[in-house]
Design an enzyme around this catalytic site. Structure first.
Site, mmCIF file in Angstrom:
data_model
loop_
_atom_site.group_PDB
_atom_site.id
_atom_site.type_symbol
_atom_site.label_atom_id
_atom_site.label_comp_id
_atom_site.label_asym_id
_atom_site.label_seq_id
_atom_site.Cartn_x
_atom_site.Cartn_y
_atom_site.Cartn_z
ATOM 1 N N ARG A 1 1.006 -5.872 -4.926
ATOM 2 C CA ARG A 1 0.944 -6.703 -3.920
ATOM 3 C C ARG A 1 1.681 -8.061 -4.174
ATOM 4 O O ARG A 1 1.159 -9.069 -3.487
ATOM 5 C CB ARG A 1 -0.443 -6.806 -3.104
ATOM 6 C CG ARG A 1 -0.962 -5.477 -2.398
ATOM 7 C CD ARG A 1 -1.866 -5.685 -1.502
ATOM 8 N NE ARG A 1 -2.322 -4.524 -0.748
ATOM 9 C CZ ARG A 1 -1.816 -3.726 0.122
ATOM 10 N NH1 ARG A 1 -0.656 -4.534 0.943
ATOM 11 N NH2 ARG A 1 -2.034 -2.636 0.710
ATOM 12 N N GLU B 1 -9.787 0.102 11.815
ATOM 13 C CA GLU B 1 -10.167 -0.853 10.613
ATOM 14 C C GLU B 1 -10.317 -2.174 11.101
ATOM 15 O O GLU B 1 -11.082 -2.804 10.684
ATOM 16 C CB GLU B 1 -9.356 -0.488 9.402
ATOM 17 C CG GLU B 1 -9.692 -1.040 8.263
ATOM 18 C CD GLU B 1 -8.667 -0.995 7.217
ATOM 19 O OE1 GLU B 1 -8.899 -1.106 6.001
ATOM 20 O OE2 GLU B 1 -7.652 -0.654 7.414
ATOM 21 N N ASP C 1 6.249 -5.285 6.506
ATOM 22 C CA ASP C 1 6.878 -6.649 7.404
ATOM 23 C C ASP C 1 6.982 -7.776 6.314
ATOM 24 O O ASP C 1 8.032 -8.509 6.319
ATOM 25 C CB ASP C 1 6.175 -7.263 8.455
ATOM 26 C CG ASP C 1 4.624 -7.312 8.334
ATOM 27 O OD1 ASP C 1 3.967 -6.807 7.485
ATOM 28 O OD2 ASP C 1 4.025 -7.771 9.284
ATOM 29 N N ASP C 2 5.882 -8.034 5.417
ATOM 30 C CA ASP C 2 5.851 -9.303 4.778
ATOM 31 C C ASP C 2 7.179 -9.043 3.485
ATOM 32 O O ASP C 2 7.871 -9.843 3.209
ATOM 33 C CB ASP C 2 4.810 -9.506 3.778
ATOM 34 C CG ASP C 2 3.792 -10.366 4.805
ATOM 35 O OD1 ASP C 2 4.262 -10.591 5.914
ATOM 36 O OD2 ASP C 2 2.694 -10.289 4.561
ATOM 37 N N GLY D 1 0.804 -1.144 0.103
ATOM 38 C CA GLY D 1 0.100 -0.143 0.071
ATOM 39 C C GLY D 1 1.056 1.331 -0.051
ATOM 40 O O GLY D 1 1.799 1.140 0.461
ATOM 41 N N MET E 1 -8.073 3.762 8.744
ATOM 42 C CA MET E 1 -7.423 2.637 8.204
ATOM 43 C C MET E 1 -6.272 2.223 9.214
ATOM 44 O O MET E 1 -5.732 2.790 10.340
ATOM 45 C CB MET E 1 -6.533 3.061 6.790
ATOM 46 C CG MET E 1 -6.754 2.162 5.747
ATOM 47 S SD MET E 1 -5.870 2.841 4.437
ATOM 48 C CE MET E 1 -6.946 2.213 3.107
ATOM 49 N N GLY E 2 -5.726 1.101 8.963
ATOM 50 C CA GLY E 2 -4.730 0.070 9.735
ATOM 51 C C GLY E 2 -5.392 -1.222 9.492
ATOM 52 O O GLY E 2 -6.174 -1.525 10.507
ATOM 53 N N TYR F 1 -7.767 6.207 2.417
ATOM 54 C CA TYR F 1 -7.006 6.443 1.086
ATOM 55 C C TYR F 1 -6.882 8.082 1.297
ATOM 56 O O TYR F 1 -5.786 8.422 0.494
ATOM 57 C CB TYR F 1 -7.806 6.126 0.053
ATOM 58 C CG TYR F 1 -8.091 4.408 -0.119
ATOM 59 C CD1 TYR F 1 -7.033 3.594 -0.478
ATOM 60 C CD2 TYR F 1 -9.259 4.066 0.489
ATOM 61 C CE1 TYR F 1 -7.401 2.300 -0.447
ATOM 62 C CE2 TYR F 1 -9.400 2.314 0.595
ATOM 63 C CZ TYR F 1 -8.614 1.688 0.032
ATOM 64 O OH TYR F 1 -8.519 0.354 0.185
ATOM 65 N N LYS G 1 8.209 0.605 5.351
ATOM 66 C CA LYS G 1 7.241 1.323 4.957
ATOM 67 C C LYS G 1 5.841 0.812 5.421
ATOM 68 O O LYS G 1 5.711 -0.577 5.517
ATOM 69 C CB LYS G 1 7.061 1.314 3.249
ATOM 70 C CG LYS G 1 6.083 2.039 2.743
ATOM 71 C CD LYS G 1 5.240 0.890 1.805
ATOM 72 C CE LYS G 1 4.611 -0.383 2.486
ATOM 73 N NZ LYS G 1 3.649 -0.850 1.657
ATOM 74 N N THR G 2 4.950 1.567 5.974
ATOM 75 C CA THR G 2 3.565 1.272 6.130
ATOM 76 C C THR G 2 2.893 2.420 6.975
ATOM 77 O O THR G 2 3.454 2.618 8.096
ATOM 78 C CB THR G 2 3.107 -0.051 6.728
ATOM 79 O OG1 THR G 2 1.717 -0.258 6.765
ATOM 80 C CG2 THR G 2 3.677 -0.473 7.933
ATOM 81 N N ASP H 1 0.255 1.996 8.452
ATOM 82 C CA ASP H 1 -0.180 1.261 9.498
ATOM 83 C C ASP H 1 0.579 1.104 11.113
ATOM 84 O O ASP H 1 -0.019 1.176 11.809
ATOM 85 C CB ASP H 1 -0.486 -0.390 9.243
ATOM 86 C CG ASP H 1 -1.365 -0.636 8.088
ATOM 87 O OD1 ASP H 1 -2.000 0.560 7.668
ATOM 88 O OD2 ASP H 1 -1.825 -1.690 7.701
#
Ligand code: FBP
Length: 552
Positions: free
Chosen positions: A145, A311, A175-176, A81, A250-251, A426, A202-203, A205
């Protein structure tokens, strides 16, 4: 192309680097730290990463650059994302690479990991890079993704690298993606490809966080954007005094975004999924809690309020998770077609009643009909309920309405309840990065190149001491394997970076917990306003409350 005034102005912004990277490439040297080991499951992780496990933590410092001269051809991808600041990671990487040697080349693989697999790329030059400096979004090369995790994929990537003479890959992701970066680094090392791999955290979240990563980039800007909007809504609520606003933020899973927004805006209610799970709270208990706030405020004549809902909330409610698991089971295989063939909702309801346990049926029965139907309509390709699509802001306001009706009947509430619903997601992911994210991201990219130049692989670009001014930030690298443990994924044991949930004994949650009773019943709103890019540093360079509390 027509540019906005802010866009033109942001092109001129010079991101701040950590002091140790400021004297120019020729004066950056390595200070070796201690050997590392994984946070858990050391023997298993060591066996899986024989070539990249146990390496030293390093920091950079001022001194004679001793890296071996080598032409660098680097490939970069953005993964997952969007998060504000991604462009600056690429810009920082490009600037360090070109400052080291004008002949160095940076490839940007398009659309995320799939660009690397399909050999779909651009080669960056000054004119192209300059259009993206200090701007939000991932449109510089796009993102995706696709998961880069199988040996077959790695072999394709190795071919692509060979074709272009690529010496290193930088993976900008969560993380992934960083877990996969470590696995790719090990594959390259084991196969003597000579290609290095560096990750960047990055994220929005905020769940890629541990003792080495103080925060993932994008969290600062996204939460500031949501907090601005929440603050504006609070002011509207306090002006009109007639609406209760239910705001989902979000998160995907963890509640870091919701908690940070609450610390910034002091709403009447903020649900924290991790707390709900720890206390094993039911939907009814949560709704009762919110209804108490509505009633106590109504008693003062305040028929308004603001509630923040993360979220990922429903997955943390134990009884709801059980319900979802049972529904997935109920519709497994051909049973979906059987269910879909039933002519009316009443028929379907009877089918559900027949298939669920008594406990889950009791939970299902209290849901508003729109949510009940959503659970059976919105399925993912595997036939599972898409929990992220559940309109939890509407779910909780409907449950609160029922509780208030009970209170009214009991004579303990006599107010008006007019809920309004919002989802902020978003809106925050591609905002112009705050000065913090612009500086942090540029530093991460610049630093990633220094790790490449000094020959490291399987490392994460690490910039720390982030609650201090950028001059005092510490740049360096950490082996990604240090952050790993073994977790069960899709029925298999896998080495992964541990996802960080909100810690209930951490300072940010403790601060929230100590103050929320007052926020609930009084009107203590704070209005952070829009992100400021120009002006006094105490306004423009502020980081998050979460980071400030964690580092105080
Ligand atoms: P990443 O974990 O890849 O950074 O993405 C996070 C996120 O923004 C979540 O907050 C959200 O649930 C999800 O992406 C939405 O994904 P999509 O962009 O695919 O709709």
């Amino acid at each position: 192309m027509k540019l906005s005034a802010l866009q033109i102005s942001r092109y001129q912004y010079v991101p701040k680097l950590p002091g140790m990277l400021r004297n120019g490439i020729s004066e950056i040297c390595v200070k070796d730290g201690n050997a590392t080991q994984s946070v858990a499951d050391q023997e298993k992780i060591k066996a899986l990463f024989p070539n990249t496990y146990g390496k030293n933590e390093i920091t950079f410092q001022r001194g004679q650059n001793t890296s071996a001269p080598k032409k660098q051809v680097v490939g970069v991808i953005l993964s997952g994302g969007q998060a504000p600041g991604g462009h600056n990671v690429v810009c920082g990487l490009y600037d360090a690479l070109k400052a080291t040697d004008k002949e160095n080349v940076l490839y940007g693989f398009k659309g995320g990991p799939s660009g690397l697999l399909e050999d779909d790329y651009i080669v960056f030059d000054d004119a192209y890079i300059d259009q993206f400096r200090n701007t939000g979004g991932f449109d510089i090369i796009g993102s995706g993704r696709t998961k880069l995790e199988s040996e077959e994929q790695f072999a394709v990537v190795a071919q692509v690298c060979k074709k272009h003479g690529i010496t290193a890959i930088v993976i900008i992701g969560g993380d992934d993606s960083n877990t996969n970066a470590a696995v790719l680094a090990e594959y390259f090392a084991a196969n003597n490809t000579g290609v290095q791999v560096i990750g960047c955290p990055k994220t929005i979240d905020g769940d890629l966080k541990n003792e080495d990563i103080e925060c993932s980039f994008g969290f600062d800007t996204a939460t500031k954007t949501y907090s601005e909007m929440i603050g504006n809504i609070e002011r509207d609520a306090n002006s009109a005094k007639k609406y209760w606003h239910f705001i989902k933020v979000m998160g995907r899973s963890a509640s870091h975004v919701a908690l940070e927004c609450a610390l910034e805006t002091q709403p009447n209610i903020c649900l924290i999924g991790e707390e709900i799970a720890a206390k094993k709270m039911s939907l009814s208990q949560i709704a009762e809690d919110i209804a108490d706030s509505v009633a106590s405020r109504a008693a003062k004549g305040w028929n308004f309020g603001v509630a923040i809902i993360p979220e990922g909330i429903v997955e943390f409610v134990p009884e709801f998770s059980v319900l979802i698991a049972e529904i997935n089971e109920l519709l497994a295989g051909e049973k979906t077609a059987q269910f879909n063939a039933l002519p009316t909702w009443e028929d379907k309801y009877a089918f559900i009643e027949n298939g669920l346990t008594k406990e889950s049926m009791a939970v299902f029965a209290i849901l508003p009909e729109s949510i009940q139907q959503q659970l059976f309509l919105e399925r993912d390709p595997h036939g599972n309920v898409q929990v992220s699509l559940i309109e939890s802001e509407k779910l909780f306001s409907a449950l609160v309405k029922d509780k208030l009706a009970e209170k009214k009947a009991a004579g303990t509430y006599n107010g008006k309840f007019a809920p309004i619903h919002h989802f902020f997601g978003y809106e925050g992911r591609c905002a112009f990065p705050s000065n913090f994210d612009a500086d942090y991201c540029y530093s991460l990219g610049y630093n990633a190149f220094m790790l490449i130049q000094y020959g490291y692989t399987g490392y994460l670009s690490k910039v720390s001491n982030l609650s201090k001014p950028a001059e005092e930030w510490i740049a360096g690298g950490m082996p990604i394997t240090k952050m790993m443990n073994i977790e069960r994924r899709n029925g298999k044991d896998k080495p992964v970076i541990r996802k960080a949930l909100v810690e209930l004994d951490g300072k940010p949650f403790k601060f929230f917990e100590a103050n929320r009773e007052e926020w609930k019943n009084e009107t203590c709103y704070t209005y952070p306003g829009a992100i400021q890019y120009y002006g006094p540093t105490e306004v423009c360079d502020l980081t998050t409350r979460t980071l400030a509390l964690e580092q105080e």
